[in-house]
Design a protein around this motif. Sequence first.
Motif, PDB file in Angstrom:
ATOM      1  N   VAL A  20      13.406 -24.705   2.379  1.00 39.98           N
ATOM      2  CA  VAL A  20      12.394 -25.569   1.779  1.00 39.98           C
ATOM      3  C   VAL A  20      13.038 -26.374   0.656  1.00 39.98           C
ATOM      4  O   VAL A  20      13.827 -25.832  -0.111  1.00 39.98           O
ATOM      5  N   ASN A  22      11.871 -28.750  -2.514  1.00 38.27           N
ATOM      6  CA  ASN A  22      10.743 -29.235  -3.322  1.00 38.27           C
ATOM      7  C   ASN A  22      11.235 -30.183  -4.404  1.00 38.27           C
ATOM      8  O   ASN A  22      12.403 -30.146  -4.781  1.00 38.27           O
ATOM      9  N   THR A  41      14.358 -28.490  -6.015  1.00 35.20           N
ATOM     10  CA  THR A  41      14.629 -27.060  -5.841  1.00 35.20           C
ATOM     11  C   THR A  41      14.675 -26.771  -4.343  1.00 35.20           C
ATOM     12  O   THR A  41      13.991 -27.426  -3.564  1.00 35.20           O
ATOM     13  N   PHE A  42      15.512 -25.832  -3.977  1.00 33.79           N
ATOM     14  CA  PHE A  42      15.630 -25.509  -2.552  1.00 33.79           C
ATOM     15  C   PHE A  42      15.856 -24.009  -2.367  1.00 33.79           C
ATOM     16  O   PHE A  42      16.313 -23.320  -3.276  1.00 33.79           O
ATOM     17  N   THR A  43      15.533 -23.529  -1.192  1.00 29.57           N
ATOM     18  CA  THR A  43      15.669 -22.114  -0.865  1.00 29.57           C
ATOM     19  C   THR A  43      17.139 -21.718  -0.878  1.00 29.57           C
ATOM     20  O   THR A  43      17.973 -22.423  -0.309  1.00 29.57           O
TER      21      THR A  43
HETATM   22  C1  LIG Z   1       8.270 -24.936  -2.975  1.00 31.14           C
HETATM   23  O1  LIG Z   1       6.915 -25.121  -3.325  1.00 31.14           O
HETATM   24  C2  LIG Z   1       6.033 -24.130  -2.780  1.00 31.14           C
HETATM   25  C3  LIG Z   1       4.614 -24.559  -3.128  1.00 31.14           C
HETATM   26  O2  LIG Z   1       4.484 -24.889  -4.475  1.00 31.14           O
HETATM   27  C4  LIG Z   1       6.414 -22.768  -3.340  1.00 31.14           C
HETATM   28  O3  LIG Z   1       5.567 -21.785  -2.798  1.00 31.14           O
HETATM   29  C5  LIG Z   1       7.854 -22.462  -2.971  1.00 31.14           C
HETATM   30  O4  LIG Z   1       8.251 -21.241  -3.582  1.00 31.14           O
HETATM   31  C6  LIG Z   1       8.768 -23.568  -3.458  1.00 31.14           C
HETATM   32  N1  LIG Z   1      10.112 -23.296  -2.961  1.00 31.14           N
HETATM   33  C7  LIG Z   1      11.217 -23.659  -3.611  1.00 31.14           C
HETATM   34  C8  LIG Z   1      12.479 -23.290  -2.961  1.00 31.14           C
HETATM   35  O5  LIG Z   1      11.175 -24.267  -4.662  1.00 31.14           O
END
Ligand SMILES: *[C@@H]1O[C@H](CO)[C@@H](O)[C@H](O)[C@H]1NC(C)=O
Length: 148
Positions: A20, A22, A41-43
Amino acid sequence: MICSILLLIILTSCVSGTLVVNVTQTSYQAEENHHITLEWTFTTNPHTSSNSLNIFCELLTDPRPSVLFHLHEGVEVPESQDEQFAGRVQWDKDVLREGRLRLHVSRLRTNDSGLYLCDVLTSYGSNSGRCWLNVTEREECRENQIPI
Ligand SMILES: *[C@@H]1O[C@H](CO)[C@@H](O)[C@H](O)[C@H]1NC(C)=O
Ligand SMILES: *[C@@H]1O[C@H](CO)[C@@H](O)[C@H](O)[C@H]1NC(C)=O
Ligand SMILES: *[C@@H]1O[C@H](CO)[C@@H](O)[C@H](O)[C@H]1NC(C)=O
């Protein structure tokens, strides 16, 4: 022992493929000559090394996009960067392993305005995130002093 190894393999294969990306803010507002920090931000995946990380960020301008930042297998590729951003972008290496890409852009110009896109490619998946930046002209002589 074998069971737990199998379980680990199953667990990690379930996790892989879900990356993901964001943005911490979908739109930024700044003034000319000021600086700004754009953040994505990313996984992260603790089982893969940082040199499987590829990031490509660009400003989507016409007729061709302008490259802001390029990371290839964990190493920055400054040659990829567009002249427009030369010497004006810095990034936080320390927070990258936590899955945070922080790009500091200094000496902003009005033509830095637009849609910014970052692609993140890893061995466990890929995705992208985008945000807007709006750089406005500096208002000169705004605070005229009142003569006594
Ligand atoms: C991305 O955003 C979602 C929803 O706000 C959140 O649940 C998730 O943890 C976020 N992931 C990252 C990798 O920032
Ligand atoms: C953006 O503006 C700067 C000066 O403010 C100028 O030097 C540069 O050529 C412009 N870039 C583009 C792509 O228009
Ligand atoms: C940029 O900011 C200015 C000043 O706040 C605003 O008037 C303008 O509509 C904004 N432009 C975009 C494309 O958001």
